[in-house]
Enzyme design. Structure first.
Site, PDB file in Angstrom:
ATOM      1  N   SER A  10       0.843  -1.198   0.000  1.00  0.00           N
ATOM      2  CA  SER A  10       0.000   0.000   0.000  1.00  0.00           C
ATOM      3  C   SER A  10       0.869   1.234   0.000  1.00  0.00           C
ATOM      4  CB  SER A  10      -0.902   0.008   1.235  1.00  0.00           C
ATOM      5  OG  SER A  10      -1.540   1.270   1.354  1.00  0.00           O
ATOM      6  N   HIS A  35      -1.104  -1.245  -4.368  1.00  0.00           N
ATOM      7  CA  HIS A  35      -2.392  -0.940  -3.737  1.00  0.00           C
ATOM      8  C   HIS A  35      -2.488   0.546  -3.455  1.00  0.00           C
ATOM      9  CE1 HIS A  35      -6.036  -2.144  -1.546  1.00  0.00           C
ATOM     10  NE2 HIS A  35      -5.707  -1.217  -0.648  1.00  0.00           N
ATOM     11  N   ASP A  37      -4.772   3.405  -1.788  1.00  0.00           N
ATOM     12  CA  ASP A  37      -5.860   3.700  -0.863  1.00  0.00           C
ATOM     13  C   ASP A  37      -6.345   5.132  -1.051  1.00  0.00           C
ATOM     14  OD1 ASP A  37      -6.200   1.286   0.753  1.00  0.00           O
ATOM     15  OD2 ASP A  37      -4.164   1.665   1.456  1.00  0.00           O
ATOM     16  N   MET A  39      -8.897   7.998   0.018  1.00  0.00           N
ATOM     17  CA  MET A  39      -9.747   8.380   1.150  1.00  0.00           C
ATOM     18  C   MET A  39     -10.262   9.798   0.969  1.00  0.00           C
ATOM     19  SD  MET A  39      -7.431   6.982   4.281  1.00  0.00           S
ATOM     20  CE  MET A  39      -6.490   5.462   4.148  1.00  0.00           C
ATOM     21  N   HIS A  68      -8.390   1.106  -4.182  1.00  0.00           N
ATOM     22  CA  HIS A  68      -9.388   0.891  -3.130  1.00  0.00           C
ATOM     23  C   HIS A  68     -10.040   2.231  -2.814  1.00  0.00           C
ATOM     24  CE1 HIS A  68     -10.009  -0.272   1.401  1.00  0.00           C
ATOM     25  NE2 HIS A  68     -11.147  -0.147   0.756  1.00  0.00           N
ATOM     26  N   MET A  70     -12.204   4.395  -0.774  1.00  0.00           N
ATOM     27  CA  MET A  70     -12.864   4.601   0.519  1.00  0.00           C
ATOM     28  C   MET A  70     -13.528   5.971   0.475  1.00  0.00           C
ATOM     29  SD  MET A  70     -10.024   2.946   3.072  1.00  0.00           S
ATOM     30  CE  MET A  70      -8.620   3.210   1.976  1.00  0.00           C
ATOM     31  N   MET A 139     -11.478  -5.785   5.285  1.00  0.00           N
ATOM     32  CA  MET A 139     -10.716  -4.842   6.096  1.00  0.00           C
ATOM     33  C   MET A 139     -10.424  -5.468   7.458  1.00  0.00           C
ATOM     34  SD  MET A 139     -10.064  -2.250   4.256  1.00  0.00           S
ATOM     35  CE  MET A 139      -9.285  -1.314   5.579  1.00  0.00           C
ATOM     36  N   GLY A 144      -9.177   4.085   7.327  1.00  0.00           N
ATOM     37  CA  GLY A 144      -8.964   5.504   7.538  1.00  0.00           C
ATOM     38  C   GLY A 144      -7.529   5.878   7.829  1.00  0.00           C
ATOM     39  N   PHE A 145      -6.794   4.969   8.462  1.00  0.00           N
ATOM     40  CA  PHE A 145      -5.416   5.283   8.823  1.00  0.00           C
ATOM     41  C   PHE A 145      -4.535   4.053   8.667  1.00  0.00           C
ATOM     42  CE2 PHE A 145      -8.027   8.227  11.263  1.00  0.00           C
ATOM     43  CZ  PHE A 145      -7.419   9.439  10.996  1.00  0.00           C
ATOM     44  N   GLY A 146      -3.285   4.263   8.253  1.00  0.00           N
ATOM     45  CA  GLY A 146      -2.319   3.188   8.213  1.00  0.00           C
ATOM     46  C   GLY A 146      -1.723   2.958   9.591  1.00  0.00           C
ATOM     47  N   GLY A 147      -1.025   1.829   9.751  1.00  0.00           N
ATOM     48  CA  GLY A 147      -0.308   1.553  10.981  1.00  0.00           C
ATOM     49  C   GLY A 147      -1.158   1.031  12.127  1.00  0.00           C
ATOM     50  N   ASP A 175      -6.592  -6.338   4.160  1.00  0.00           N
ATOM     51  CA  ASP A 175      -5.916  -5.044   4.253  1.00  0.00           C
ATOM     52  C   ASP A 175      -6.066  -4.500   5.666  1.00  0.00           C
ATOM     53  OD1 ASP A 175      -4.846  -2.538   3.932  1.00  0.00           O
ATOM     54  OD2 ASP A 175      -6.356  -1.808   2.525  1.00  0.00           O
ATOM     55  N   GLY A 176      -4.920  -4.269   6.320  1.00  0.00           N
ATOM     56  CA  GLY A 176      -4.951  -3.660   7.637  1.00  0.00           C
ATOM     57  C   GLY A 176      -4.128  -4.420   8.652  1.00  0.00           C
ATOM     58  N   GLY A 177      -2.979  -3.877   9.009  1.00  0.00           N
ATOM     59  CA  GLY A 177      -2.158  -4.501  10.036  1.00  0.00           C
ATOM     60  C   GLY A 177      -1.512  -5.807   9.629  1.00  0.00           C
ATOM     61  N   GLY A 197       1.317  -2.199   4.197  1.00  0.00           N
ATOM     62  CA  GLY A 197       1.884  -0.865   4.051  1.00  0.00           C
ATOM     63  C   GLY A 197       3.138  -0.702   4.868  1.00  0.00           C
ATOM     64  N   SER A 198       2.972  -0.470   6.163  1.00  0.00           N
ATOM     65  CA  SER A 198       4.116  -0.248   7.055  1.00  0.00           C
ATOM     66  C   SER A 198       5.073  -1.424   7.047  1.00  0.00           C
ATOM     67  CB  SER A 198       3.610   0.005   8.481  1.00  0.00           C
ATOM     68  OG  SER A 198       2.721   1.099   8.531  1.00  0.00           O
TER      69      SER A 198
END
Length: 245
Positions: A10, A35, A37, A39, A68, A70, A139, A144-147, A175-177, A197-198
């Site tokens: 991402s 990817h 994102d 928003m 994606h 959002m 999800m 809404g936020f990465g990390g 997607d997410g964490g 992402g991170s």
């Protein structure tokens, strides 16, 4: 249906001051997809970038752009992202009243269609549009936020979605964490496409990103290997044929 593992970094976690270079770096590092994102500060509590940025970064790679959205409303913007270079356009089941119409619009533009589900949204929301979907994005954080930290409760949802899909050629994306620590679990539940992402953009260059991507891929592939207990409960090769007249 077992499909190869796809790793989709991402770019939300990339260095925006040199975004084109970052995309080229993860391309070289072994990313399968990119990817993106998007928003709007309305559907989710953050603002990232729009179609003009997608268009500007498109020349930096030939890899699939997994976009994606959002945003809400989403329908008025689908065509702009298609023209900007998106290959897959994913909309949220929660973003509008006419999900079937949104998916038809994506397909009419010659793009692959995805649907994303927020953590609190049950898989029943997509039951009647499965035949219009190329990808389902689960999800595993609140968007809404990465990390953010991975939500373990979503693993069971992934498993139920994989079962609901049956033999349809639909990818299950998460997607997410996503990290090396949970990649095996989501793959074991049925995910075949992992957004990170991170966990990917940790380090300074393509060599660092390559190590990160390889580690996530290895963990995911390991999660798909049947355990010894699973193997021991399976019938011997050819046993099912012996029962067939």
């Amino acid at each position: 249906m077992t499909r190869e593992i796809i790793i989709a970094p991402s770019i939300l976690a990339a260095n925006f001051a040199r975004l084109g270079e970052e995309i080229a770096a993860v391309d070289t590092a072994g990313a399968d997809w990119i990817h993106c994102d998007v928003m709007d500060g309305h559907f989710v509590p953050n603002i990232s970038f729009g179609a003009d940025v997608i268009k500007a970064i498109r020349p930096f790679t030939r890899k699939t752009f997994d976009v994606h959205l959002m945003i809400a409303p989403v329908d008025p913007y689908i065509e702009a992202f298609a023209k900007a270079g998106a290959d897959i356009i994913t909309v949220h089941a929660e973003a509008g009243p006419h999900l079937d119409r949104s998916l038809q619009a994506i397909g009419a533009l010659g793009k692959k269609a995805g649907v994303s589900l927020c953590p609190a949204t049950p898989e029943a929301a997509i039951e009647y549009v499965l035949d219009r979907i190329d990808l389902i994005l689960v999800m595993t954080v609140n968007p809404g936020f990465g990390g953010q930290s991975f939500l373990d409760a979503q693993i069971e949802k992934i498993r139920r979605i994989r079962s609901m899909i049956g033999d349809r050629p639909i990818r299950v994306e998460v997607d997410g964490g996503i990290t090396c620590d949970n990649a095996a679990a989501v793959a074991a539940a049925g995910a075949d496409t992992l957004v990170a992402g991170s966990a990917v953009f940790r380090g300074n260059d393509s060599a660092d990103y390559a190590r990160n991507i390889a580690a996530i891929r290895l963990a995911a592939e390991a999660g798909r290997v049947p355990s010894l207990q699973d193997i021991s409960t399976q019938p011997a090769r050819g046993a099912d044929k012996a029962l067939t007249p």
